[in-house]
Scaffold this motif. Sequence first.
Motif, PDB file in Angstrom:
ATOM      1  N   LEU A 252       0.861  -1.023  -0.032  1.00  0.00           N
ATOM      2  CA  LEU A 252       0.141  -0.006   0.088  1.00  0.00           C
ATOM      3  C   LEU A 252       0.900   1.078  -0.015  1.00  0.00           C
ATOM      4  O   LEU A 252       1.589   1.374   0.898  1.00  0.00           O
ATOM      5  CB  LEU A 252      -0.932   0.004   1.322  1.00  0.00           C
ATOM      6  CG  LEU A 252      -2.179  -0.938   1.185  1.00  0.00           C
ATOM      7  CD1 LEU A 252      -3.155  -0.789  -0.195  1.00  0.00           C
ATOM      8  CD2 LEU A 252      -1.445  -2.413   1.537  1.00  0.00           C
ATOM      9  N   THR A 253       0.836   2.118  -0.995  1.00  0.00           N
ATOM     10  CA  THR A 253       1.522   3.273  -1.398  1.00  0.00           C
ATOM     11  C   THR A 253       0.818   4.300  -2.242  1.00  0.00           C
ATOM     12  O   THR A 253       0.329   3.654  -2.984  1.00  0.00           O
ATOM     13  CB  THR A 253       3.054   2.836  -2.001  1.00  0.00           C
ATOM     14  OG1 THR A 253       3.627   4.082  -2.385  1.00  0.00           O
ATOM     15  CG2 THR A 253       2.687   2.022  -2.806  1.00  0.00           C
ATOM     16  N   PRO A 254       1.195   5.528  -1.918  1.00  0.00           N
ATOM     17  CA  PRO A 254       0.675   6.803  -2.643  1.00  0.00           C
ATOM     18  C   PRO A 254       1.145   6.413  -4.102  1.00  0.00           C
ATOM     19  O   PRO A 254       0.543   7.139  -5.104  1.00  0.00           O
ATOM     20  CB  PRO A 254       0.930   7.985  -2.066  1.00  0.00           C
ATOM     21  CG  PRO A 254       1.740   7.628  -0.940  1.00  0.00           C
ATOM     22  CD  PRO A 254       1.919   6.145  -0.669  1.00  0.00           C
TER      23      PRO A 254
ATOM     24  N   ILE B  15      -0.642  -0.392  -4.509  1.00  0.00           N
ATOM     25  CA  ILE B  15      -1.993  -0.054  -4.527  1.00  0.00           C
ATOM     26  C   ILE B  15      -1.950   1.332  -3.880  1.00  0.00           C
ATOM     27  O   ILE B  15      -1.433   1.370  -2.640  1.00  0.00           O
ATOM     28  CB  ILE B  15      -3.056  -0.845  -4.227  1.00  0.00           C
ATOM     29  CG1 ILE B  15      -3.385  -2.045  -5.441  1.00  0.00           C
ATOM     30  CG2 ILE B  15      -4.497  -0.375  -3.721  1.00  0.00           C
ATOM     31  CD1 ILE B  15      -4.174  -3.015  -5.142  1.00  0.00           C
ATOM     32  N   SER B  16      -2.515   2.306  -4.312  1.00  0.00           N
ATOM     33  CA  SER B  16      -2.958   3.630  -3.715  1.00  0.00           C
ATOM     34  C   SER B  16      -4.398   3.636  -3.649  1.00  0.00           C
ATOM     35  O   SER B  16      -5.262   3.370  -4.375  1.00  0.00           O
ATOM     36  CB  SER B  16      -2.230   4.828  -4.597  1.00  0.00           C
ATOM     37  OG  SER B  16      -3.064   5.871  -4.200  1.00  0.00           O
ATOM     38  N   ILE B  17      -5.068   4.232  -2.468  1.00  0.00           N
ATOM     39  CA  ILE B  17      -6.424   4.441  -2.375  1.00  0.00           C
ATOM     40  C   ILE B  17      -7.039   5.705  -2.767  1.00  0.00           C
ATOM     41  O   ILE B  17      -8.181   6.039  -2.891  1.00  0.00           O
ATOM     42  CB  ILE B  17      -6.925   4.076  -0.921  1.00  0.00           C
ATOM     43  CG1 ILE B  17      -6.437   4.728   0.149  1.00  0.00           C
ATOM     44  CG2 ILE B  17      -7.029   2.478  -0.603  1.00  0.00           C
ATOM     45  CD1 ILE B  17      -7.338   4.898   1.323  1.00  0.00           C
ATOM     46  N   GLY B  18      -5.980   6.677  -3.405  1.00  0.00           N
ATOM     47  CA  GLY B  18      -6.554   7.789  -3.832  1.00  0.00           C
ATOM     48  C   GLY B  18      -5.149   8.927  -3.727  1.00  0.00           C
ATOM     49  O   GLY B  18      -4.313   8.562  -3.200  1.00  0.00           O
TER      50      GLY B  18
ATOM     51  N   TYR C 192      -3.675  11.303  -2.187  1.00  0.00           N
ATOM     52  CA  TYR C 192      -3.563  11.933  -0.840  1.00  0.00           C
ATOM     53  C   TYR C 192      -2.834  11.139  -0.044  1.00  0.00           C
ATOM     54  O   TYR C 192      -2.650  10.025  -0.321  1.00  0.00           O
ATOM     55  CB  TYR C 192      -4.929  12.487  -0.194  1.00  0.00           C
ATOM     56  CG  TYR C 192      -5.840  11.326  -0.063  1.00  0.00           C
ATOM     57  CD1 TYR C 192      -6.931  11.210  -1.045  1.00  0.00           C
ATOM     58  CD2 TYR C 192      -5.642  10.217   0.565  1.00  0.00           C
ATOM     59  CE1 TYR C 192      -7.854  10.028  -1.077  1.00  0.00           C
ATOM     60  CE2 TYR C 192      -6.529   8.966   0.774  1.00  0.00           C
ATOM     61  CZ  TYR C 192      -7.526   9.087   0.092  1.00  0.00           C
ATOM     62  OH  TYR C 192      -8.384   8.047  -0.068  1.00  0.00           O
ATOM     63  N   VAL C 193      -2.206  11.710   0.819  1.00  0.00           N
ATOM     64  CA  VAL C 193      -1.070  11.126   1.473  1.00  0.00           C
ATOM     65  C   VAL C 193      -1.426  10.781   2.762  1.00  0.00           C
ATOM     66  O   VAL C 193      -1.794  11.807   3.433  1.00  0.00           O
ATOM     67  CB  VAL C 193       0.233  11.937   1.546  1.00  0.00           C
ATOM     68  CG1 VAL C 193       1.443  10.963   2.282  1.00  0.00           C
ATOM     69  CG2 VAL C 193       0.908  11.815   0.237  1.00  0.00           C
ATOM     70  N   LEU C 194      -1.475   9.703   3.309  1.00  0.00           N
ATOM     71  CA  LEU C 194      -1.562   9.288   4.871  1.00  0.00           C
ATOM     72  C   LEU C 194      -0.565   9.000   5.256  1.00  0.00           C
ATOM     73  O   LEU C 194       0.503   8.700   4.688  1.00  0.00           O
ATOM     74  CB  LEU C 194      -2.703   8.040   4.845  1.00  0.00           C
ATOM     75  CG  LEU C 194      -4.079   8.487   3.963  1.00  0.00           C
ATOM     76  CD1 LEU C 194      -4.824   6.977   3.801  1.00  0.00           C
ATOM     77  CD2 LEU C 194      -4.897   8.920   4.625  1.00  0.00           C
TER      78      LEU C 194
ATOM     79  N   GLY D 122       0.256   6.228   6.614  1.00  0.00           N
ATOM     80  CA  GLY D 122       0.832   4.866   6.599  1.00  0.00           C
ATOM     81  C   GLY D 122      -0.362   4.255   5.750  1.00  0.00           C
ATOM     82  O   GLY D 122      -1.390   4.567   5.446  1.00  0.00           O
ATOM     83  N   GLY D 123       0.249   2.930   5.418  1.00  0.00           N
ATOM     84  CA  GLY D 123      -0.774   2.069   4.576  1.00  0.00           C
ATOM     85  C   GLY D 123      -1.935   1.196   5.648  1.00  0.00           C
ATOM     86  O   GLY D 123      -2.447   0.420   5.000  1.00  0.00           O
TER      87      GLY D 123
ATOM     88  N   PRO E 169      -5.487   2.296   4.336  1.00  0.00           N
ATOM     89  CA  PRO E 169      -5.643   1.972   2.881  1.00  0.00           C
ATOM     90  C   PRO E 169      -5.774   0.238   2.891  1.00  0.00           C
ATOM     91  O   PRO E 169      -6.675  -0.308   2.255  1.00  0.00           O
ATOM     92  CB  PRO E 169      -4.234   2.252   2.133  1.00  0.00           C
ATOM     93  CG  PRO E 169      -3.996   3.459   2.658  1.00  0.00           C
ATOM     94  CD  PRO E 169      -4.395   3.501   4.264  1.00  0.00           C
TER      95      PRO E 169
HETATM   96  N1  ADE Z   1      -0.110   5.345   2.332  1.00  0.00           N
HETATM   97  C1  ADE Z   1      -0.186   6.640   2.401  1.00  0.00           C
HETATM   98  N2  ADE Z   1      -0.849   7.212   1.862  1.00  0.00           N
HETATM   99  C2  ADE Z   1      -1.572   6.062   0.828  1.00  0.00           C
HETATM  100  C3  ADE Z   1      -2.468   6.091   0.037  1.00  0.00           C
HETATM  101  N3  ADE Z   1      -3.338   7.140  -0.323  1.00  0.00           N
HETATM  102  N4  ADE Z   1      -2.859   4.913  -0.473  1.00  0.00           N
HETATM  103  C4  ADE Z   1      -2.321   3.807  -0.226  1.00  0.00           C
HETATM  104  N5  ADE Z   1      -1.202   3.652   0.725  1.00  0.00           N
HETATM  105  C5  ADE Z   1      -0.753   5.027   1.279  1.00  0.00           C
END
Ligand code: ADE
Length: 247
Positions: A87-89, A131-134, A136-138, A140-141, A144
């Motif tokens: 899970l990553t942006p 996979i990114s869920i959108g 924007y940056v959270l 952590g994963g 997501p």
């Molecule tokens: N980790 C930080 N932001 C994320 C995002 N938007 N989607 C997936 N992993 C994330």
Amino acid sequence: MRFDILTLFPEMFDCLVGTSILKRAIERGHVSLATYNIRDWTHDRHHTADDTPYGGGSGMVLKPEPIFEAVDSIKEDGAWPAPVVLLTPQGRLFTQEIARELAGPDRLILICGRYEGVDERVHRYLATDEISIGDYVLSGGELPAMVVVEAVTRLLPGVLGSAASPLDDSHVSGLLEYPQYTRPAVYRDYPVPEILLSGNHAQIARWRREQSLRRTLERRPDLLAKASLTPEEVRFVLKNSARELVK
Ligand code: ADE
């Protein structure tokens, strides 16, 4: 279906497995979910999971060794190969179509990134999917990963039961869902559309489909390019989008 989740915060998943659809899916044996603390595969006294980036710069980077070793030890239990999803942006944008794809295999390994990044070797040599869920940056994963687990679980046979079908959901048909109403028929002078009280199922189905189209056209016209529409619906969209343009 089994989810194996690698994270620095396994306790974040307690509320997910303790409530609602997922709780029931686990109790009924449709799904099992195991969390692994990445720190359990560190080798120093302080259980350090991150380090400063080579080449300088701000922030910390998750080290590769504990993540590779954690995945190795999950592999040892034999149920292999399974997709390894990071899970990553930077990943591909999560959609209903991807949820359907991920519901195919009977096992998924999800790696939750943290801090400013994850060592690139995890991206390149360990993950089979990102996979990114959108956009924007959270931090952590974890959130997501929960989104993915929830969206995939709802699609597994038997999870929603026969009463609630995922088939009408927004995005399943490629369109947004039509408006839903329940009793009372009039609330604070706000009426339910007459047609829904008519009992004419064919007309109701037609009205719902048109509402889905209108709503998608207004709010998410980008979805229309991929939706499967009848020639009549295409004409409807063209007519109404032209009307939007001259407004
Ligand atoms: N980790 C930080 N932001 C994320 C995002 N938007 N989607 C997936 N992993 C994330």
